[in-house]
Write a protein that holds these residues in place. Sequence first.
Motif, mmCIF file in Angstrom:
data_model
loop_
_atom_site.group_PDB
_atom_site.id
_atom_site.type_symbol
_atom_site.label_atom_id
_atom_site.label_comp_id
_atom_site.label_asym_id
_atom_site.label_seq_id
_atom_site.Cartn_x
_atom_site.Cartn_y
_atom_site.Cartn_z
ATOM 1 N N THR A 1 0.902 -1.340 0.021
ATOM 2 C CA THR A 1 0.122 0.069 0.135
ATOM 3 C C THR A 1 0.877 1.142 0.179
ATOM 4 O O THR A 1 0.677 2.362 -0.681
ATOM 5 C CB THR A 1 -0.942 0.106 1.200
ATOM 6 N N ALA A 2 1.978 1.161 0.658
ATOM 7 C CA ALA A 2 2.886 2.417 0.824
ATOM 8 C C ALA A 2 3.308 2.561 -0.628
ATOM 9 O O ALA A 2 3.511 3.714 -1.007
ATOM 10 C CB ALA A 2 4.069 2.198 1.995
ATOM 11 N N MET A 3 4.057 1.573 -1.182
ATOM 12 C CA MET A 3 4.448 1.532 -2.514
ATOM 13 C C MET A 3 3.568 2.180 -3.712
ATOM 14 O O MET A 3 3.785 2.841 -4.457
ATOM 15 C CB MET A 3 5.222 0.277 -3.048
ATOM 16 N N LEU A 4 2.314 1.664 -3.527
ATOM 17 C CA LEU A 4 1.077 2.092 -4.534
ATOM 18 C C LEU A 4 0.878 3.656 -4.180
ATOM 19 O O LEU A 4 0.740 4.127 -5.135
ATOM 20 C CB LEU A 4 -0.188 1.146 -4.281
ATOM 21 N N VAL A 5 0.856 3.920 -2.816
ATOM 22 C CA VAL A 5 0.608 5.308 -2.661
ATOM 23 C C VAL A 5 1.654 6.297 -3.315
ATOM 24 O O VAL A 5 1.626 7.037 -3.775
ATOM 25 C CB VAL A 5 0.434 5.699 -1.116
ATOM 26 N N ALA A 6 2.908 5.708 -3.181
ATOM 27 C CA ALA A 6 4.107 6.544 -3.684
ATOM 28 C C ALA A 6 3.985 6.387 -5.171
ATOM 29 O O ALA A 6 4.312 7.491 -5.896
ATOM 30 C CB ALA A 6 5.644 5.742 -3.224
ATOM 31 N N VAL A 7 3.585 5.181 -6.091
ATOM 32 C CA VAL A 7 3.508 5.314 -7.419
ATOM 33 C C VAL A 7 2.340 6.252 -7.888
ATOM 34 O O VAL A 7 2.643 6.947 -8.790
ATOM 35 C CB VAL A 7 3.254 3.938 -7.938
ATOM 36 N N VAL A 8 1.282 6.386 -7.139
ATOM 37 C CA VAL A 8 0.043 7.186 -7.590
ATOM 38 C C VAL A 8 0.480 8.658 -7.370
ATOM 39 O O VAL A 8 0.292 9.597 -8.174
ATOM 40 C CB VAL A 8 -1.163 6.768 -6.619
#
Length: 417
Positions: free
Chosen positions: A265-272
């Motif tokens: 989730t943290a990586m997904l937030v960073a990507v978005v």
Amino acid sequence: MCALEMEMTKRGMQVNSKVDCGINRNGGDTAEVSVPVSLPVKKSAHMEGDDLYRLRGRKFLLEDKKRLCALALGAALFGILLMIIHTEMCPFLYTPGSTIALFINCSISLSTGCLLILIIAFHYKDIRNKTLVDLELLLSVLMFLRLYLVHRAVLLHSKVLLSASYRSIGSLNNINFTFRFVLKVLMNKYPARTLLVFILFFWLTASWMLTLCERQTQGSTDHMETALWLIAITFLTVGYGDVAPHTRCGKSVCLFTGVMGVACTAMLVAVVTKKLALNKGEKHVHFFMLDIQISKGIRHAAANVLRECWLLHRANLTKGTRGEHRRHQRCLLEAIRVFRHLRLKQRKLRDYVSEMVDLPKMQMIMCDLSANWNNSYRELEQRILSMEQKLEELSRCFQQTSQLLSQVLRHRNPEIR
């Protein structure tokens, strides 16, 4: 089998004796009465056979444990005896480095090794029947450790490692082409694909592992569809509570899934966030337009301040009413407040823009400065060389002049040497 037959015979004799006793009590009639005794024996024959098999297995296990315990105690006592003999007889009968001492030391080491093997065998016999299923489950889960070959395959099949330009530039900059570097490149180039593939693979793997862990409980989580649902809600950190694991292995899988869910989730937030962020050109345009709008608002606010000052001054000159005077004062204070607010907003915007360092532009500026410094240094070196040459010419001229003067003086006055 003999024990099973003896047990069944005993049970049949007990049932027959009970039937005979009941017949004698009812009137002493000795007529034969048919009682269905064989049916319960047939129904319970399988259960009694399982119980006898377990009892026989426990008996054999106990005998093996007794044998192993006796051997371990013998090996321990033998090692202690050899240690005492070696300690007491070494200074008197043989030297510490002799063949006898080496043989005794080897025997002590051998007894220690045998003792360790016997202790391990004893504990293996002790837990074999209890943890056989857990051992198979553990080995099945540990089979997934073979997936460490995935990062090697990704590394060897990546375009980063196969490209000669990548390797040459990386060697010049002291960069090691490891799996971490390749993963960073993939996350920068294809962040959505990389995360999607990892999440799907982890989802399926963790679901199957959960069904494997919960298969012995015969619960609702031993089905694949329920495990997929539980892993999904655990990965998303929702946790409705309608389904829960029952075994320690299943709880461990769910705990690890929750941790990986938080990380993904943290990586997904960073990507978005990176996808939604403005690039350099867009930032420059946006901030430029904001600066123009704020400057225009500052001019309007300044004009409003001047107008309200003039209206207040005119109200004082004309000696207007007190309500009109207060109204102009309030309008003036409001205009000043708006002006100060816009000035502060413009200052913050310019500070933020000044903090945005354009690295390529700064690099080009530094390259130009270094090139200018190199040119200036070369020009300075050339000038210094030309000055040295001129000084050498002047020194030669002074020497020639001194020689000519000395010759002239000698011709005019021959007495001077």
